[in-house]
Design an enzyme around this catalytic site. Structure first.
Site, PDB file in Angstrom:
ATOM      1  N   LYS A   1       0.851  -1.199   0.000  1.00 60.49           N
ATOM      2  CA  LYS A   1       0.000   0.000   0.000  1.00 60.49           C
ATOM      3  C   LYS A   1       0.884   1.245   0.000  1.00 60.49           C
ATOM      4  O   LYS A   1       1.930   1.266   0.668  1.00 60.49           O
ATOM      5  CB  LYS A   1      -0.905  -0.039   1.238  1.00 60.49           C
ATOM      6  CG  LYS A   1      -1.979   1.031   1.298  1.00 60.49           C
ATOM      7  CD  LYS A   1      -2.857   0.821   2.538  1.00 60.49           C
ATOM      8  CE  LYS A   1      -3.942   1.864   2.693  1.00 60.49           C
ATOM      9  NZ  LYS A   1      -4.765   1.636   3.901  1.00 60.49           N
TER      10      LYS A   1
ATOM     11  N   SER B   1      -9.633   1.637   3.171  1.00 62.02           N
ATOM     12  CA  SER B   1      -8.821   2.384   2.242  1.00 62.02           C
ATOM     13  C   SER B   1      -7.786   1.553   1.489  1.00 62.02           C
ATOM     14  O   SER B   1      -7.153   2.067   0.568  1.00 62.02           O
ATOM     15  CB  SER B   1      -8.109   3.496   3.008  1.00 62.02           C
ATOM     16  OG  SER B   1      -7.230   2.931   3.968  1.00 62.02           O
TER      17      SER B   1
ATOM     18  N   SER C   1      -9.722  -0.850   7.271  1.00 59.53           N
ATOM     19  CA  SER C   1      -9.268  -0.649   5.899  1.00 59.53           C
ATOM     20  C   SER C   1      -8.667  -1.857   5.192  1.00 59.53           C
ATOM     21  O   SER C   1      -8.402  -1.784   3.996  1.00 59.53           O
ATOM     22  CB  SER C   1      -8.243   0.475   5.864  1.00 59.53           C
ATOM     23  OG  SER C   1      -8.914   1.696   5.795  1.00 59.53           O
TER      24      SER C   1
HETATM   25  N1  GLN Z   1     -12.855   3.977   6.948  1.00 64.55           N
HETATM   26  C1  GLN Z   1     -12.151   4.262   8.147  1.00 64.55           C
HETATM   27  C2  GLN Z   1     -11.684   5.702   8.132  1.00 64.55           C
HETATM   28  O1  GLN Z   1     -11.895   6.352   7.177  1.00 64.55           O
HETATM   29  C3  GLN Z   1     -11.003   3.309   8.340  1.00 64.55           C
HETATM   30  C4  GLN Z   1      -9.818   3.652   7.548  1.00 64.55           C
HETATM   31  C5  GLN Z   1      -8.624   2.776   7.845  1.00 64.55           C
HETATM   32  O2  GLN Z   1      -8.753   1.736   8.480  1.00 64.55           O
HETATM   33  N2  GLN Z   1      -7.461   3.247   7.417  1.00 64.55           N
HETATM   34  O3  GLN Z   1     -11.116   6.176   9.053  1.00 64.55           O
END
Ligand code: GLN
Length: 512
Positions: free
Chosen positions: A61, A140, A164
């Site tokens: 990532k 994400s 994410s």
């Molecule tokens: N969707 C969650 C957020 O926007 C989790 C994101 C993540 O785990 N990086 O914070």
């Protein structure tokens, strides 16, 4: 298949699936990596492979630092930034013989649930729901998940702060694992919310995810939040002693069914996959126990106070002076956009990140602190206490004993997300954009384990009518939405049990 052929196939898939936008920086044909794969093939011939990952292509990532490829975090504030060092996880993969298969697309700095908030455009899911319209890949770590689902790599690293890794796994039909907080080093991983951030792993099978986990699960003195060697050995000897060591081997598991996860909003396929998973486990001799986690309904709100608060502090350093890409123009010109910080940050950050910075700065301000940040911290403690009260295993990090509920369980089984992937068009729609709450609600089942630092995995469970396996064969990698992500959550440190239960569900076939 030789490792070289496998790598060539990944490379060809990266080209063929370029339209899905899974990679920000794909692998180049040139470079020494082909030689490294050839060497790994030779080692495999002579039975001297460095590890199960020797010669395998692993995507990373793009919020994890690499020395040879840029690290953008999908943000304008890190334009053309290449790290002077590799993250510990990247070093560990390479020491094990793996090759970085490129850097994957994400929501800017990991903030989002659909991989649409990227300077490089949204990631598209390879799956379709019978229509041509592209679906959300989840976020994400959506790029990592799609890269895995379409065999553009062998496995991938993501990060999981509030879901994410698990959510994209659920949406793409892959396996996504968030280990216990502090097990995998975050040195060289760009921070979003330090008290929640973990490195997670995506693969097409749980066994592959385990192989990657075994390579990464080591103490790293450079990460101060990393679990110490003495705590690691204390936890492993605790779990290696009966009766805990007997779980699965000589006694069936006690499976917890969290009643609060049974929301009326669950879509039909999600409910079906959950029920099937429970029925499957019961058929294998495990016992089911309804349990209650009363604070669950507050977890999402607490998360969306705490994560932006930490983010606003972490992102303060991208000011174009000490750190980050500097916007063009003189430093102190008159006007609202004339000042260097404002211009750099105003131009560099995307809308969602700006929203999080504003939310976080507000909840940390003197006037709001007590009502928001402090309250959210309290809720977090309650969420942790809820989990500790229902697990039969003690939380090895808890200083004082806690009163357990009458019924205790080894693991919890619930959905990863309330629904199957939504259409990208509905998320990108301008009217919908004005309600970020819709995206936040997607995380309702993933944030509790994040707040408590617990290990959790999302595995694909079949929902089709005919006999079908949830595993992805190479022939049918992307043409169905026949699986739904089911989440297994365990007590802190019980990562291996979570992986084992994930494996049981992943191999489930259903004949009705
Ligand atoms: N969707 C969650 C957020 O926007 C989790 C994101 C993540 O785990 N990086 O914070």
């Amino acid at each position: 298949m030789s490792l070289l052929r496998e790598a060539e196939k990944c490379l060809a898939n990266q080209k063929a699936y370029a339209g899905l936008n899974a990679f920000i920086t794909p692998l180049q044909r040139s470079g020494s990596w082909l030689d490294r794969v050839r060497d790994a093939d030779a080692r495999r011939e002579s039975r001297s492979s460095k590890s199960p990952l020797d010669g395998r292509l692993i995507a990373v990532k793009d919020n994890i630092c690499t020395r040879t490829l840029p690290t953008t975090c999908a943000s304008g504030v890190l334009d053309k930034f290449t790290s002077p060092f590799d993250a510990t996880v990247v070093n560990a993969l390479e020491d094990a013989g793996a090759v970085v298969a490129g850097k994957t697309n994400l929501d800017e700095f990991g903030m989002g649930s659909h991989s649409i908030h990227s300077r490089f455009g949204p990631v598209r899911n390879s799956r379709q729901d019978g229509d041509e319209a592209p679906l959300s890949a989840g976020g994400s770590s959506g790029g990592s998940a799609v890269a895995v689902a379409t065999e553009q790599c062998y496995a991938a690293l993501g990060t999981d702060t509030g879901g994410s890794v698990r959510l994209p796994a659920a949406y793409t039909g892959t396996v996504g694992f968030k280990p216990s907080y502090g097990l995998i080093s975050r040195w060289g991983v760009v921070a979003y919310a330090n008290s929640l951030d973990t490195v997670g792993i995506l693969g097409r099978k749980t066994s592959v995810v385990r192989d990657v986990f075994n390579v990464l699960n080591h103490h790293d003195h450079r990460d101060p939040t990393n679990l110490s060697p003495s705590s690691r050995s204390r936890i492993s000897s605790y779990l290696a002693t009966p009766p805990l060591s007997d779980r699965l081997t000589s006694r069936p598991l006690r499976i917890g069914v969290p009643l609060e996860y049974n929301l009326s909003e669950l879509t039909e396929p999600v409910r079906r996959a959950w029920l099937r998973s429970l029925a499957h486990l019961e058929k294998q001799g495990h016992t089911l126990h309804p349990i209650s986690l009363p604070t669950t309904k507050l977890a999402l709100s607490a998360y969306y106070v705490l994560a932006p608060a930490e983010a606003s502090s972490n992102l303060a350093k991208y000011d174009g002076v000490r750190y980050g890409t500097r916007a063009e123009g003189p430093d102190s010109e008159e006007g609202p956009n004339g000042y260097l910080y404002a211009k750099t940050r105003g131009e560099g950050f995307g809308a969602e990140v700006k929203r999080r910075i504003l939310l976080g700065s507000f909840s940390l301000s003197a006037d709001a602190m007590d009502n928001y940040f402090i309250q959210a911290q309290r809720v977090r403690r309650l969420v942790q206490a809820d989990f500790d009260a229902i697990f039969s295993t003690e939380n090895p990090l808890r200083a004082s004993a806690i009163e357990r509920q009458e019924t205790t369980v080894d693991v919890l089984i619930g959905p990863t997300a309330p629904s199957t992937p939504p259409r990208l068009s509905s998320l990108l729609d301008a009217s919908n954009q004005s309600s970020p709450l819709n995206a936040y609600v997607t995380d309702v089942f993933t944030v509790p384990a994040s707040l408590a630092g617990l290990p959790a995995i999302s595995v694909p469970v079949s929902v089709s009518d005919s006999t079908s396996s949830s595993q992805h064969g190479s022939e049918n990698e992307s043409s169905d939405t026949d699986t739904v992500g089911i989440q297994v959550i365990g007590q802190y440190g019980d990562d291996e049990l979570v992986l084992k239960v994930g494996e049981i569900l992943e191999h489930a076939t259903f004949v009705e």
